[in-house]
Design a protein around this motif. Structure first.
Motif, mmCIF file in Angstrom:
data_model
loop_
_atom_site.group_PDB
_atom_site.id
_atom_site.type_symbol
_atom_site.label_atom_id
_atom_site.label_comp_id
_atom_site.label_asym_id
_atom_site.label_seq_id
_atom_site.Cartn_x
_atom_site.Cartn_y
_atom_site.Cartn_z
ATOM 1 N N GLU A 1 0.828 -1.212 0.000
ATOM 2 C CA GLU A 1 0.000 0.000 0.000
ATOM 3 C C GLU A 1 0.857 1.255 0.000
ATOM 4 O O GLU A 1 0.562 2.224 -0.714
ATOM 5 C CB GLU A 1 -0.941 -0.010 1.212
ATOM 6 C CG GLU A 1 -2.015 -1.064 1.135
ATOM 7 C CD GLU A 1 -2.763 -1.253 2.458
ATOM 8 O OE1 GLU A 1 -2.460 -0.524 3.446
ATOM 9 O OE2 GLU A 1 -3.635 -2.137 2.515
ATOM 10 N N ARG B 1 3.925 1.504 -1.142
ATOM 11 C CA ARG B 1 4.571 1.611 -2.461
ATOM 12 C C ARG B 1 3.610 2.195 -3.492
ATOM 13 O O ARG B 1 4.000 3.027 -4.313
ATOM 14 C CB ARG B 1 5.082 0.254 -2.922
ATOM 15 C CG ARG B 1 6.341 -0.162 -2.218
ATOM 16 C CD ARG B 1 7.159 -1.136 -3.068
ATOM 17 N NE ARG B 1 8.365 -1.469 -2.370
ATOM 18 C CZ ARG B 1 9.452 -0.697 -2.324
ATOM 19 N NH1 ARG B 1 9.480 0.448 -2.936
ATOM 20 N NH2 ARG B 1 10.522 -1.084 -1.666
ATOM 21 N N GLU B 2 2.361 1.754 -3.449
ATOM 22 C CA GLU B 2 1.354 2.305 -4.365
ATOM 23 C C GLU B 2 1.152 3.796 -4.106
ATOM 24 O O GLU B 2 1.038 4.592 -5.045
ATOM 25 C CB GLU B 2 0.034 1.544 -4.223
ATOM 26 C CG GLU B 2 0.088 0.135 -4.785
ATOM 27 C CD GLU B 2 -1.166 -0.676 -4.472
ATOM 28 O OE1 GLU B 2 -2.136 -0.113 -3.893
ATOM 29 O OE2 GLU B 2 -1.166 -1.879 -4.799
ATOM 30 N N ALA B 3 1.110 4.173 -2.828
ATOM 31 C CA ALA B 3 0.950 5.590 -2.478
ATOM 32 C C ALA B 3 2.144 6.407 -2.973
ATOM 33 O O ALA B 3 1.979 7.542 -3.439
ATOM 34 C CB ALA B 3 0.771 5.743 -0.971
ATOM 35 N N GLU C 1 3.876 5.849 -5.627
ATOM 36 C CA GLU C 1 3.749 6.006 -7.079
ATOM 37 C C GLU C 1 2.793 7.128 -7.454
ATOM 38 O O GLU C 1 2.891 7.681 -8.555
ATOM 39 C CB GLU C 1 3.290 4.693 -7.704
ATOM 40 C CG GLU C 1 4.338 3.607 -7.638
ATOM 41 C CD GLU C 1 3.832 2.249 -8.127
ATOM 42 O OE1 GLU C 1 2.711 2.194 -8.684
ATOM 43 O OE2 GLU C 1 4.562 1.263 -7.940
ATOM 44 N N GLU C 2 1.882 7.472 -6.552
ATOM 45 C CA GLU C 2 0.884 8.504 -6.843
ATOM 46 C C GLU C 2 1.315 9.906 -6.412
ATOM 47 O O GLU C 2 0.613 10.870 -6.676
ATOM 48 C CB GLU C 2 -0.436 8.135 -6.173
ATOM 49 C CG GLU C 2 -1.026 6.846 -6.715
ATOM 50 C CD GLU C 2 -2.249 6.388 -5.948
ATOM 51 O OE1 GLU C 2 -2.771 7.163 -5.110
ATOM 52 O OE2 GLU C 2 -2.677 5.249 -6.183
ATOM 53 N N ILE C 3 2.456 10.012 -5.764
ATOM 54 C CA ILE C 3 2.905 11.313 -5.262
ATOM 55 C C ILE C 3 3.281 12.217 -6.432
ATOM 56 O O ILE C 3 4.087 11.850 -7.283
ATOM 57 C CB ILE C 3 4.096 11.145 -4.296
ATOM 58 C CG1 ILE C 3 3.604 10.495 -3.011
ATOM 59 C CG2 ILE C 3 4.763 12.486 -4.018
ATOM 60 C CD1 ILE C 3 4.688 10.213 -2.004
ATOM 61 N N ASP C 4 2.683 13.435 -6.422
ATOM 62 C CA ASP C 4 2.984 14.372 -7.505
ATOM 63 C C ASP C 4 3.080 15.819 -7.038
ATOM 64 O O ASP C 4 3.174 16.727 -7.849
ATOM 65 C CB ASP C 4 1.940 14.242 -8.622
ATOM 66 C CG ASP C 4 0.517 14.476 -8.135
ATOM 67 O OD1 ASP C 4 0.330 14.712 -6.926
ATOM 68 O OD2 ASP C 4 -0.407 14.421 -8.963
ATOM 69 N N THR C 5 3.067 16.033 -5.716
ATOM 70 C CA THR C 5 3.201 17.392 -5.185
ATOM 71 C C THR C 5 4.124 17.383 -3.965
ATOM 72 O O THR C 5 4.258 16.357 -3.290
ATOM 73 C CB THR C 5 1.835 17.959 -4.738
ATOM 74 O OG1 THR C 5 1.354 17.201 -3.623
ATOM 75 C CG2 THR C 5 0.816 17.948 -5.880
ATOM 76 N N ALA D 1 2.294 16.216 -0.898
ATOM 77 C CA ALA D 1 2.137 14.761 -0.812
ATOM 78 C C ALA D 1 3.435 14.116 -0.318
ATOM 79 O O ALA D 1 3.397 13.132 0.432
ATOM 80 C CB ALA D 1 1.724 14.186 -2.159
#
Length: 169
Positions: A97, A99-101, A103-107, A110
């Motif tokens: 979970e 690791r998935e989070a 991958e979604e970091i873009d700011t 975050a």
């Protein structure tokens, strides 16, 4: 090599890192290769070897994770190059979970949120490790060290993500 003996410190998970640093500097001065520049080749080589041991020992003892790993090695449990995997499904699910989070970091926000979460997880595991080391619960401590290694890898990955975000701005 027992690094606690090298630095003349008690084998303790909660050692005084300021005192460790002080003793490191004293040993570095005592065995610095420049002090043996006019000595025999054997003396020069011995000084270089001792300096390498001092550096390795300092690097090992200055952080709780590597210090605990060294303490277990002194107890006969070698984790440094093992290939064993964790068998804790709950922790492995949490790892996936996280690791998935990642991958979604873009700011940057975050990144900060994830860093707070990872630091909290690392603190909880470190507190558990401290208790396990004190209780000489070596098998559980070994698993906690494995978990901490996972968490530190996630933090390293978060730092890479943060760097790439900074580069793209």
């Amino acid at each position: 090599m027992n690094y606690f003996e090298l630095f003349d410190l008690a084998v303790d998970f909660d050692l005084d890192t300021g005192e460790l640093a002080r003793r490191y500097r004293l040993l570095q001065q005592q065995f610095h290769p420049d002090r043996f520049a006019s000595g025999s080749e054997r003396e020069k080589l011995t000084a270089l070897q001792k300096t390498a041991q001092i550096n390795d020992g300092f690097q090992t003892l200055k952080t709780p994770l590597s210090r605990a790993e060294h303490m277990l090695a002194l107890r006969g449990i070698e984790l440094a190059h093992e290939q064993r995997t964790l068998r804790d499904p709950q922790f492995l699910m949490k790892q996936m979970e996280l690791r998935e989070a990642l991958e979604e970091i873009d700011t940057p926000e975050a990144v900060l949120d994830m860093d707070v979460q990872l630091q909290s997880e690392i603190k909880q595991l470190t507190d558990a490790l401290r208790a396990e080391i004190i209780a000489i619960d070596n098998d559980t401590a070994a698993d906690t060290i494995r978990k901490l290694k996972f968490m530190h890898k996630l933090r390293d990955e978060l730092e890479r993500i943060e760097d790439s975000l900074m580069d793209s701005w």
